[in-house]
Design an enzyme around this catalytic site. Sequence first.
Site, PDB file in Angstrom:
ATOM      1  CG  ASP A  85      -4.295 -42.816 -18.905  1.00  0.00           C
ATOM      2  OD1 ASP A  85      -3.960 -43.007 -20.095  1.00  0.00           O
ATOM      3  OD2 ASP A  85      -5.180 -42.018 -18.572  1.00  0.00           O
TER       4      ASP A  85
ATOM      5  CG  ASN B  49     -14.975 -38.065 -14.925  1.00  0.00           C
ATOM      6  OD1 ASN B  49     -14.044 -37.587 -15.563  1.00  0.00           O
ATOM      7  ND2 ASN B  49     -15.002 -39.322 -14.524  1.00  0.00           N
TER       8      ASN B  49
ATOM      9  CD  GLU C  18     -11.671 -41.650 -13.378  1.00  0.00           C
ATOM     10  OE1 GLU C  18     -11.995 -40.507 -13.731  1.00  0.00           O
ATOM     11  OE2 GLU C  18     -11.852 -42.654 -14.103  1.00  0.00           O
TER      12      GLU C  18
END
Length: 274
Positions: A84, A155, A162
């Site tokens: 990323d 998370n 995400e």
Amino acid sequence: MSHADDRSFRHGGMLVRVAADSRSVCLRAAELIEEAIRRALAARGRAVLGLATGSTPEVVYRRLVERHEAGALSFRDVTTYNLDEYYPISPLDPRSYRSYMHRHLFGRVDIAPHRAHLLDGTVPEPFAAEHAAQFERWIAADGGLDLQLLGIGRNGHIGFNEPSEVSIAEALRLPTRLVELHPVTRADAARDFGSEESVIPRALTMGVATILAARSIVILATGAHKAEVVAAALTGPMTAKIPASLLQSVAPKVTWILDEAAARGLSHYRFADR
Ligand code: PGA
């Protein structure tokens, strides 16, 4: 090298290794990367790695650099693709992942610059989707990833995939693309940007599908702050709300390397293996 302190077990077909501390996690990961390079070079004369950034892999890269400096490891025939990059960002910005990779690895080993790929944080937005699709075509043209290195966000993100509410089937198909960062990711990135408000709120990320297509996947987690999400991703149901849980869908090629603190939520580790 022996790993007398490592404990390992399988959960849902995935291999889980628990090392004494975060340094041992990183040394073990560096060894797996070196082995993957050697195996791929022997089989095909080249190796293709998927790389990760963040605080956890820094020691992995330090170890690979040491091996290179000792004359034990060459990156001459290695091609890399990073997971990323923030968007938009200049590669010269010290907070860019291009700059991170240059500092920790690319600038310190014999990799050919044209074989060290990152998603481009300067591509104009109308061309971002085409750039992401092209990144996937380059990986495919290079024969696919021999090994993908991953971290896991608090998370549960992998790369910048995400948490989301989409179905599992949809999540498994997610391609490389432009995304919005999750609030937890922004909070954790604040240490690199000075404050949460200054964190660049978007990024280009390799997709879930792109990651899962790698021939082997090594995911690292260290520290007590990762224990809860590690337990959920490893032992909970597959869900797009915890993207790392999607690794269960390709279990036989996944190795988790955890330190004791990050493994604390796993009942196997607490009860079965001690
Ligand atoms: P960290 O990041 O290594 O900095 O904890 C992991 C991740 O967000 O993938």
